[in-house]
Design a protein around this motif. Sequence first.
Motif, PDB file in Angstrom:
ATOM      1  N   TYR A 434       0.846  -1.185   0.000  1.00  0.00           N
ATOM      2  CA  TYR A 434       0.000   0.000   0.000  1.00  0.00           C
ATOM      3  C   TYR A 434       0.889   1.246   0.000  1.00  0.00           C
ATOM      4  O   TYR A 434       1.967   1.243   0.593  1.00  0.00           O
ATOM      5  CB  TYR A 434      -0.911   0.027   1.226  1.00  0.00           C
ATOM      6  N   ASP A 435       0.424   2.286  -0.650  1.00  0.00           N
ATOM      7  CA  ASP A 435       1.211   3.521  -0.742  1.00  0.00           C
ATOM      8  C   ASP A 435       0.493   4.689  -0.080  1.00  0.00           C
ATOM      9  O   ASP A 435      -0.750   4.767  -0.086  1.00  0.00           O
ATOM     10  CB  ASP A 435       1.485   3.883  -2.207  1.00  0.00           C
ATOM     11  N   ASN A 436       1.303   5.596   0.452  1.00  0.00           N
ATOM     12  CA  ASN A 436       0.788   6.809   1.082  1.00  0.00           C
ATOM     13  C   ASN A 436       1.772   7.931   0.786  1.00  0.00           C
ATOM     14  O   ASN A 436       2.975   7.768   1.022  1.00  0.00           O
ATOM     15  CB  ASN A 436       0.657   6.576   2.597  1.00  0.00           C
ATOM     16  N   TYR A 439       3.337   8.977   4.519  1.00  0.00           N
ATOM     17  CA  TYR A 439       3.996   7.957   5.339  1.00  0.00           C
ATOM     18  C   TYR A 439       4.755   6.923   4.523  1.00  0.00           C
ATOM     19  O   TYR A 439       5.414   6.043   5.091  1.00  0.00           O
ATOM     20  CB  TYR A 439       2.967   7.249   6.220  1.00  0.00           C
ATOM     21  N   THR A 494      -7.942  -0.174   0.462  1.00  0.00           N
ATOM     22  CA  THR A 494      -7.207   0.787   1.280  1.00  0.00           C
ATOM     23  C   THR A 494      -7.055   0.240   2.698  1.00  0.00           C
ATOM     24  O   THR A 494      -7.803  -0.652   3.125  1.00  0.00           O
ATOM     25  CB  THR A 494      -7.915   2.144   1.374  1.00  0.00           C
ATOM     26  N   ARG A 496      -6.384   2.105   6.602  1.00  0.00           N
ATOM     27  CA  ARG A 496      -6.222   3.347   7.364  1.00  0.00           C
ATOM     28  C   ARG A 496      -5.711   2.999   8.747  1.00  0.00           C
ATOM     29  O   ARG A 496      -6.277   2.139   9.430  1.00  0.00           O
ATOM     30  CB  ARG A 496      -7.546   4.107   7.462  1.00  0.00           C
ATOM     31  N   ASP A 501      -3.686   9.027  11.552  1.00  0.00           N
ATOM     32  CA  ASP A 501      -4.709   9.721  10.757  1.00  0.00           C
ATOM     33  C   ASP A 501      -5.273  10.967  11.424  1.00  0.00           C
ATOM     34  O   ASP A 501      -6.304  11.482  11.013  1.00  0.00           O
ATOM     35  CB  ASP A 501      -5.855   8.751  10.444  1.00  0.00           C
ATOM     36  N   THR A 507      -4.334   7.235   5.422  1.00  0.00           N
ATOM     37  CA  THR A 507      -4.912   6.205   4.555  1.00  0.00           C
ATOM     38  C   THR A 507      -3.908   5.797   3.478  1.00  0.00           C
ATOM     39  O   THR A 507      -3.331   6.645   2.786  1.00  0.00           O
ATOM     40  CB  THR A 507      -6.198   6.711   3.885  1.00  0.00           C
ATOM     41  N   PHE A 508      -3.703   4.494   3.333  1.00  0.00           N
ATOM     42  CA  PHE A 508      -2.784   3.917   2.349  1.00  0.00           C
ATOM     43  C   PHE A 508      -3.619   3.213   1.276  1.00  0.00           C
ATOM     44  O   PHE A 508      -4.627   2.566   1.582  1.00  0.00           O
ATOM     45  CB  PHE A 508      -1.869   2.883   3.009  1.00  0.00           C
ATOM     46  N   THR A 509      -3.199   3.324   0.017  1.00  0.00           N
ATOM     47  CA  THR A 509      -3.932   2.739  -1.116  1.00  0.00           C
ATOM     48  C   THR A 509      -3.141   1.583  -1.713  1.00  0.00           C
ATOM     49  O   THR A 509      -1.937   1.730  -1.986  1.00  0.00           O
ATOM     50  CB  THR A 509      -4.178   3.801  -2.204  1.00  0.00           C
TER      51      THR A 509
END
Length: 511
Positions: A434-436, A439, A494, A496, A501, A507-509
Amino acid sequence: MRTLRALGAAGTAVLLATGAATAAPSPPPAPKPQISDEAVDNAVAHLDQAITDMMRTTGVPGLSVAVVHDDQVVHLKGFGVRRTGETAKVDPDTVFQIASLSKPISSTVVAGTLTAPGEWGRRTTLPGFALKDPWVSDHVTTADLFSHRSGLPDHAGDLLEDLGYDQAYILDHLRLEPLGPFRASYAYTNFGLTAAAEAVARAKGASWQKLSEDVLFKPAGMTSTSTEFSAFEQAPDHAATHVKNPDGTWSPRYVRDPDAQAPAGGVSSSARDMSRWLRLQLAGGTLDGKRIIPADTLAATHVPQILSQPPTPPANHTGFYGLGWNVSYDDAGRLRLSHSGAFELGANTNVTMFPLEQLGIVVLTNGAPVGVADAVALDFFDFAEHGRATTDWLALTSALYAQMDSAGRSPTDYAHPPAGAKPAQDSAAYTGTYDNPYYGKATVTADDSGALTLALGPKPLRYRLTHYDGDTFSFETTGENAVGRTGVFFSDGTLRVEYLDANHLGTFTQR
């Protein structure tokens, strides 16, 4: 003003009609010193017993204290041990991590680089540093960042440091933080101040450590003081950081490396060195007859820049923040300057001074904040002013730290899933990368039994996820800003992370 309020509208009209209110009001008389030499002597005489009692009550392992009065060090002493389980005693030369007490040290350094007070208003220019609003980025100054009025949210960037990101990454990513009103809101921010200090050092063509040495540490004879964690670790006489165990004992379980925020929290020093800095502060920038810091640029650090604490009962005193200093005034109009430092991983410090009285105290401890450093300083000034304690300062300060410690904790008790909790999906529904943008990368993996692990940070910190309810899991946070168990919520590709937060950046996608 009190008289006019008491008279009311009718009385004011009479004054205006007679011309009594047309004359310019006279300024109030300047405050006068009220603490005698004898009172200081009595407070000093009480100090050792107060420290011993507070250390016994809390179990804090070690403490060092310095008191300065009329340009003399009137008390300098160590108490307890540097490290539990060992016999080495704390002495006046024991080096402690001083945490946020670094801020007034750093503002002293910056003051020493300036030729006029107005230079505090220079724009902060540092490669890789910007704020979310381009206009604010173009106008934010050294003074804005040293007084926490840039609009950056409270402790912006600290969680990135906890995850292991370095200073360059953190300063570069502050541009993603939402901003409050510029120069009209106060929010305590370590990395905002760090950006300003680093910009000053860069403009001088030096590292922050080199600038600090050249401007302050060497000229002031602060031979045990540094802004680098390696110097603290290598000091033969240094105090380990301690945290309190569930059984009430204290252990040196953690190491706190604050290099990423060196100007805001990375200084280490001894009580002896800090006493020299206190003398310099109280003497307006001179020490042993030598001018070290310009008087006017140093005086500018003691002036309120932003309201930090509205009037609160019972005393209804107003608190301000200056340039690296908490600034307040008592009922007699006397200026009071102070700052605390606290590492949850094992340090608590305090400096408090009344410039008018030429009186100051610095307290360094090697235990996580339970209020001792602040209480010692408050109790000392109570005895100096009143000859007695007017409040149980340790009870008050320990309660305040406990309140701050609980403020960031989740309202959900993740250790106890609700009755009828929904089962989790198969682990494959959650695993992946997951990407943010703030972070960075998060990775969720599963072991052979399907148990999930979340990895965060540049040198990934791994957290075992515990199922709570449906697609909600939790893990135990770690680091300086740990808040106990926090939630992890999976939904439509996602995840979270609850404690990351607070500013809606957590939140990471999934890739």
